[in-house]
Design an enzyme around this catalytic site. Structure first.
Site, PDB file in Angstrom:
ATOM      1  CB  SER A  21      -0.972   0.000   1.183  1.00 35.09           C
ATOM      2  OG  SER A  21      -1.953  -0.983   0.960  1.00 35.09           O
ATOM      3  CB  THR A  66      -4.241  -5.165   5.950  1.00 36.61           C
ATOM      4  OG1 THR A  66      -4.205  -6.355   5.179  1.00 36.61           O
ATOM      5  CG2 THR A  66      -2.962  -5.056   6.770  1.00 36.61           C
ATOM      6  CE  LYS A  70      -8.716  -6.399   4.838  1.00 32.08           C
ATOM      7  NZ  LYS A  70      -8.938  -6.680   3.423  1.00 32.08           N
ATOM      8  CG  ASP A 106     -10.623  -4.997   0.467  1.00 31.16           C
ATOM      9  OD1 ASP A 106      -9.594  -4.431   0.065  1.00 31.16           O
ATOM     10  OD2 ASP A 106     -10.720  -5.485   1.608  1.00 31.16           O
ATOM     11  N   GLY A 130     -14.943 -20.440  -3.672  1.00 32.28           N
ATOM     12  CA  GLY A 130     -14.538 -20.113  -2.310  1.00 32.28           C
ATOM     13  C   GLY A 130     -15.712 -19.618  -1.477  1.00 32.28           C
ATOM     14  CB  ALA A 131     -17.551 -20.192   1.114  1.00 28.60           C
ATOM     15  N   GLY A 132     -14.653 -18.073   1.879  1.00 29.68           N
ATOM     16  CA  GLY A 132     -13.970 -17.408   2.987  1.00 29.68           C
ATOM     17  C   GLY A 132     -14.320 -15.921   2.976  1.00 29.68           C
ATOM     18  CB  ALA A 134     -11.532 -13.003  -0.415  1.00 28.40           C
TER      19      ALA A 134
HETATM   20  P1  ATR Z   1      -9.729 -15.323   2.725  1.00 34.92           P
HETATM   21  O1  ATR Z   1      -9.910 -14.383   3.876  1.00 34.92           O
HETATM   22  O2  ATR Z   1      -8.554 -15.038   1.847  1.00 34.92           O
HETATM   23  O3  ATR Z   1     -10.983 -15.495   1.944  1.00 34.92           O
HETATM   24  P2  ATR Z   1     -10.215 -17.753   4.188  1.00 34.92           P
HETATM   25  O4  ATR Z   1     -11.348 -17.066   4.851  1.00 34.92           O
HETATM   26  O5  ATR Z   1      -9.262 -18.547   5.004  1.00 34.92           O
HETATM   27  O6  ATR Z   1      -9.325 -16.738   3.380  1.00 34.92           O
HETATM   28  O7  ATR Z   1     -10.846 -18.694   3.043  1.00 34.92           O
HETATM   29  C1  ATR Z   1     -10.083 -19.587   2.301  1.00 34.92           C
HETATM   30  C2  ATR Z   1     -10.947 -20.191   1.190  1.00 34.92           C
HETATM   31  O8  ATR Z   1     -10.114 -21.094   0.423  1.00 34.92           O
HETATM   32  C3  ATR Z   1     -12.121 -21.034   1.686  1.00 34.92           C
HETATM   33  O9  ATR Z   1     -13.148 -20.977   0.730  1.00 34.92           O
HETATM   34  C4  ATR Z   1     -11.503 -22.457   1.727  1.00 34.92           C
HETATM   35  O10 ATR Z   1     -12.432 -23.507   1.616  1.00 34.92           O
HETATM   36  P3  ATR Z   1     -13.163 -24.104   2.949  1.00 34.92           P
HETATM   37  O11 ATR Z   1     -14.178 -23.069   3.331  1.00 34.92           O
HETATM   38  O12 ATR Z   1     -13.783 -25.379   2.504  1.00 34.92           O
HETATM   39  O13 ATR Z   1     -12.063 -24.289   3.978  1.00 34.92           O
HETATM   40  C5  ATR Z   1     -10.667 -22.411   0.473  1.00 34.92           C
HETATM   41  N1  ATR Z   1      -9.607 -23.419   0.503  1.00 34.92           N
HETATM   42  C6  ATR Z   1      -8.436 -23.354   1.195  1.00 34.92           C
HETATM   43  N2  ATR Z   1      -7.686 -24.464   0.969  1.00 34.92           N
HETATM   44  C7  ATR Z   1      -8.413 -25.241   0.124  1.00 34.92           C
HETATM   45  C8  ATR Z   1      -8.181 -26.510  -0.506  1.00 34.92           C
HETATM   46  N3  ATR Z   1      -7.038 -27.186  -0.318  1.00 34.92           N
HETATM   47  N4  ATR Z   1      -9.133 -27.011  -1.330  1.00 34.92           N
HETATM   48  C9  ATR Z   1     -10.290 -26.327  -1.550  1.00 34.92           C
HETATM   49  N5  ATR Z   1     -10.561 -25.111  -1.000  1.00 34.92           N
HETATM   50  C10 ATR Z   1      -9.645 -24.587  -0.167  1.00 34.92           C
END
Ligand code: ATR
Length: 291
Positions: A21, A66, A70, A106, A130-132, A134
């Site tokens: 940044s 960051t 957050k 973001d 994904g579902a984390g 982000a």
């Molecule tokens: P961020 O804040 O960057 O989104 P996070 O909240 O830790 O990070 O989310 C990581 C994402 O990557 C999640 O969707 C995770 O899937 P799960 O919810 O099933 O854990 C996904 N992820 C991480 N490693 C993975 C893997 N080896 N295979 C599939 N999905 C993975």
């Protein structure tokens, strides 16, 4: 030159040493001849409220927030913008008469980055991986921008279901279609924009993609990876191998910074200036666009 009029902005995080940044904000300040410096502040978990209070007392103009603060920072603010409230994460603090107000730049940053590449969301069908944290924010962005259907795939499908419910509750849009990652062969046979929001493929695990099957990538016309390190992820390589266009997340980083800078200074940054700063950012980070 730093003098008695210099305004201070910065980023709080832990760790914060690798932040890119300062490169964005100090380049903007220089190009715009603003007397402003942007510095990293290492703030420990549990000390965020104190840091925000101190920054306010020190007349700091604005802050980015960051990992991992957050969410924690949301407890320490005088107000929160509705979009940040919905997303549940604040990455930018803007000074007001009452104290710092929280924003999320973001997601608008990702949107502006996509617009600058000519990528549309309105009325599109999108695959979101994904579902984390982000991916959750991208799901809200898609709903806000009128994506007609988001096939949201995750290893643990329960997490996607929870996000789909929350998006519907908060935006009134029933556009998220939750799927288990392994169910990708069931995606209707079309061409999609795919947004890669998992952490798979992130440095140093650069030889991995969350789905490794070529057949999946034949359904993608454009792949957008939120990862920018490495700049040519395995996901991007697999998209390109099936003749799709692929982008990394550095422009999203650029625009989240630009939007924060605009909020702090009450200005708008032109696309030409954004491009100039992007060139500086690429030079400083060694990240390139070409595949
Ligand atoms: P961020 O804040 O960057 O989104 P996070 O909240 O830790 O990070 O989310 C990581 C994402 O990557 C999640 O969707 C995770 O899937 P799960 O919810 O099933 O854990 C996904 N992820 C991480 N490693 C993975 C893997 N080896 N295979 C599939 N999905 C993975």
């Amino acid at each position: 030159m730093i003098d008695g009029h210099t305004r201070v902005c910065g980023v709080i995080g832990s760790p914060v040493e690798h932040t890119m940044s300062p490169a964005i904000h100090n380049a903007l300040a220089k190009k715009l001849s603003h007397n402003l410096v942007y510095v990293p502040f290492h703030v420990k978990t549990g000390e965020v409220a104190e840091a925000v209070k101190g920054a306010c007392a020190l007349n700091v103009l604005g802050l980015n927030v960051t990992v991992p603060h957050k969410k924690e920072v949301m407890e320490a603010l005088a107000g929160i913008d509705p979009l940040a409230e919905k997303i549940g994460a604040v990455n930018t603090l803007v000074r007001t008469a009452e104290g710092f107000k929280g924003f999320n730049t973001d997601m608008p940053g990702l949107y502006r980055a996509m617009c600058s590449e000519g990528i549309r969301l309105e009325g599109e069908e999108v695959i979101l991986l994904g579902a984390g944290g982000a991916a959750r924010a991208v799901a809200f962005l898609c709903a806000e921008k009128g994506v007609s259907k988001v096939y949201m795939l995750n290893r643990s499908v329960e997490k996607v279901r929870a996000i789909a419910r929350e998006v519907e509750e908060k935006t009134g849009k029933d556009c998220i279609c939750p799927m288990a990652l392994s169910d990708y062969p069931g995606l209707p046979d079309k061409k999609y924009l795919a947004i890669q929001a998992t952490s798979v493929g992130l440095f140093p695990d650069t030889d991995k993609a969350v789905i490794e099957d070529e057949a999946f990538y034949r359904k993608i016309h454009t792949g957008y990876d939120l990862i920018y390190k490495p700049s040519n992820t395995r996901f991007m390589q697999m998209v390109r191998a099936q003749k799709g266009e692929a982008y990394h997340g550095l422009k999203m980083l650029l625009y989240q910074g630009i939007i924060a800078y605009e909020l702090w200074n009450g200005i708008s940054v032109s696309e030409d200036l954004a491009e100039e700063v992007y060139e500086i950012l690429k030079e400083k980070t060694g990240i390139r666009d070409e595949g």
